[in-house]
Write a protein that holds these residues in place. Sequence first.
Motif, mmCIF file in Angstrom:
data_model
loop_
_atom_site.group_PDB
_atom_site.id
_atom_site.type_symbol
_atom_site.label_atom_id
_atom_site.label_comp_id
_atom_site.label_asym_id
_atom_site.label_seq_id
_atom_site.Cartn_x
_atom_site.Cartn_y
_atom_site.Cartn_z
ATOM 1 N N THR A 154 27.450 3.660 6.883
ATOM 2 C CA THR A 154 28.687 3.835 7.465
ATOM 3 C C THR A 154 29.669 2.987 6.969
ATOM 4 O OG1 THR A 154 28.171 2.277 9.295
ATOM 5 C CG2 THR A 154 27.386 4.484 9.656
ATOM 6 N N ILE A 155 30.914 3.546 6.926
ATOM 7 C CA ILE A 155 32.064 3.099 6.747
ATOM 8 C C ILE A 155 33.211 3.320 7.442
ATOM 9 C CG2 ILE A 155 34.004 2.684 4.911
ATOM 10 C CD1 ILE A 155 32.104 3.334 2.671
ATOM 11 N N GLY A 156 33.879 2.050 8.090
ATOM 12 C CA GLY A 156 34.755 2.400 9.397
ATOM 13 C C GLY A 156 34.346 3.095 10.481
ATOM 14 N N GLY A 157 32.867 2.862 10.796
ATOM 15 C CA GLY A 157 32.299 3.644 11.782
ATOM 16 C C GLY A 157 32.131 5.113 11.453
ATOM 17 N N ARG A 158 32.104 5.586 10.441
ATOM 18 C CA ARG A 158 31.815 7.014 9.935
ATOM 19 C C ARG A 158 30.630 7.244 8.971
ATOM 20 N NH1 ARG A 158 33.315 10.434 5.950
ATOM 21 N NH2 ARG A 158 34.643 8.793 5.065
ATOM 22 N N ALA A 159 29.662 7.938 9.275
ATOM 23 C CA ALA A 159 28.779 7.903 8.355
ATOM 24 C C ALA A 159 29.243 8.818 6.994
ATOM 25 C CB ALA A 159 27.387 8.812 8.900
ATOM 26 N N GLY B 17 0.817 -1.142 0.110
ATOM 27 C CA GLY B 17 -0.075 -0.172 0.159
ATOM 28 C C GLY B 17 0.858 1.033 0.138
ATOM 29 N N LEU B 18 2.067 1.148 0.345
ATOM 30 C CA LEU B 18 2.920 2.408 0.556
ATOM 31 C C LEU B 18 4.345 2.128 -0.598
ATOM 32 C CD1 LEU B 18 3.492 3.250 4.175
ATOM 33 C CD2 LEU B 18 1.998 4.245 2.500
ATOM 34 N N VAL B 19 4.352 3.106 -1.354
ATOM 35 C CA VAL B 19 5.493 3.084 -2.459
ATOM 36 C C VAL B 19 6.334 4.113 -2.156
ATOM 37 C CG1 VAL B 19 3.818 1.616 -4.046
ATOM 38 C CG2 VAL B 19 4.139 4.264 -4.048
ATOM 39 N N LEU B 20 7.676 3.927 -2.478
ATOM 40 C CA LEU B 20 8.659 5.097 -2.564
ATOM 41 C C LEU B 20 8.238 6.114 -3.626
ATOM 42 C CD1 LEU B 20 12.506 4.551 -1.725
ATOM 43 C CD2 LEU B 20 11.571 6.202 -3.641
ATOM 44 N N ALA B 21 8.195 7.252 -3.153
ATOM 45 C CA ALA B 21 7.881 8.602 -4.005
ATOM 46 C C ALA B 21 9.135 9.502 -3.938
ATOM 47 C CB ALA B 21 6.596 9.164 -3.655
ATOM 48 N N ARG B 22 9.907 9.628 -3.060
ATOM 49 C CA ARG B 22 11.202 10.365 -3.160
ATOM 50 C C ARG B 22 12.218 9.811 -2.258
ATOM 51 N NH1 ARG B 22 12.771 15.172 0.597
ATOM 52 N NH2 ARG B 22 13.392 13.221 1.636
ATOM 53 N N ILE B 23 13.375 9.772 -2.876
ATOM 54 C CA ILE B 23 14.531 9.424 -2.005
ATOM 55 C C ILE B 23 15.658 10.647 -2.407
ATOM 56 C CG2 ILE B 23 15.432 7.970 -3.597
ATOM 57 C CD1 ILE B 23 16.524 6.126 -0.977
ATOM 58 N N SER B 24 16.159 10.846 -1.192
ATOM 59 C CA SER B 24 17.145 12.014 -1.381
ATOM 60 C C SER B 24 18.336 11.682 -0.408
ATOM 61 C CB SER B 24 16.547 13.388 -0.688
ATOM 62 O OG SER B 24 17.447 14.226 -1.030
ATOM 63 N N TYR B 25 19.377 11.765 -1.212
ATOM 64 C CA TYR B 25 20.821 11.104 -0.457
ATOM 65 C C TYR B 25 21.649 12.509 -0.287
ATOM 66 C CZ TYR B 25 19.496 6.841 -2.885
ATOM 67 O OH TYR B 25 18.895 5.576 -3.383
ATOM 68 N N ASP B 26 22.317 12.484 0.743
ATOM 69 C CA ASP B 26 23.406 13.331 1.186
ATOM 70 C C ASP B 26 24.508 12.759 1.120
ATOM 71 O OD1 ASP B 26 22.030 16.199 1.055
ATOM 72 O OD2 ASP B 26 21.018 15.279 3.160
ATOM 73 N N ILE B 27 25.547 13.245 0.480
ATOM 74 C CA ILE B 27 26.872 12.230 0.522
ATOM 75 C C ILE B 27 27.876 13.148 1.411
ATOM 76 C CG2 ILE B 27 28.865 11.396 -1.055
ATOM 77 C CD1 ILE B 27 26.866 11.615 -3.572
ATOM 78 N N LEU B 28 28.157 12.665 2.396
ATOM 79 C CA LEU B 28 28.972 13.142 3.617
ATOM 80 C C LEU B 28 30.305 13.113 3.567
ATOM 81 C CD1 LEU B 28 26.453 12.091 6.666
ATOM 82 C CD2 LEU B 28 26.226 14.007 5.071
ATOM 83 N N GLY B 29 31.029 12.472 2.663
ATOM 84 C CA GLY B 29 32.449 12.154 2.449
ATOM 85 C C GLY B 29 32.947 11.317 1.633
ATOM 86 N N ARG B 30 34.159 11.021 1.751
ATOM 87 C CA ARG B 30 34.564 9.994 0.710
ATOM 88 C C ARG B 30 34.117 8.596 0.945
ATOM 89 N NH1 ARG B 30 39.072 6.672 1.354
ATOM 90 N NH2 ARG B 30 40.113 5.999 -0.448
ATOM 91 N N ILE B 31 33.673 7.871 -0.062
ATOM 92 C CA ILE B 31 33.124 6.793 0.005
ATOM 93 C C ILE B 31 34.195 5.777 -0.456
ATOM 94 C CG2 ILE B 31 31.110 5.108 -0.805
ATOM 95 C CD1 ILE B 31 29.710 7.655 -1.367
#
Length: 266
Positions: free
Chosen positions: A98-103, A58-72
């Motif tokens: 999270t990678i290495g404990g960092r978001a 009954g619920l569908v994804l209508a928006r997804i917004s990503y913030d890239i906080l640093g080096r991936i």
Amino acid sequence: MTTSTIARESYYQRTGEHTFKPTVHTGGAWSADEQHFSPLAGLVVHAVDQYLAGRPGGLVLARISYDILGRIALDECAITVETVRPGRTIELLEATVTIGGRAVVRARAWLLATLDTSAVADSPREPLPAPESLPVWTMDEAWDGGYISSIEVRRVPPVRRGRTTAWLTSHVDLVAGEPSSPLASFVALVDTANGIAPQQDPAEWMFPNVDLTIHLHRAPRGPWTGLDTTATFGPTGQGLTSTVLHDVDGPVGQAEQILTVRPQPR
């Protein structure tokens, strides 16, 4: 490398309930020791799908917004998903990578109720030319990285910088041994929009995006992701990549990416 030689391979391997190890096919376009954000965006949707598994529909994804906080980095990542705003007809989720404990990425996804509005469904946007009608573009001649080498691109030859239309598909699984939804597979290609219509030569200028926001007015289906893309550079170091998203049936939504524009270091 052709797509046929990498069939049945994957962008990620699951290492735990919420952890994933990237493969060489996630390699970044700007740096060989970083992940390209595109497959990671799809992996986040895959994690959201799993979080929602077993719930009544009954619920569908209508928006997804990503913030890239640093080096991936090309390292194992963990993805957690939680409900920020519960509801029967509207719900807000948040996913953290999270990678290495960092978001390194935070994403928020709005889920909306479904009902039959087919009687009024309409869009003024025309469908794109069929993928088979467009020439293959060898994107890895312009960009580096394992991710770029893993995809097939069919593109309208640009008539000017910053403007083109392209279809993308991949024969690489998102997660080894796991089916992924059409939405997750579709989203896993959207971030590529920033590279299909560059305003400047990436050997001379850097213009990575620090976010990605996707709005959808209907659920896309695969296997092709259509990108009708316009890239704009401003005069003070910022840019914007705007894309109308399509599947083979027509438009499905829009994507926006804000860019930081700067010369390549010498």
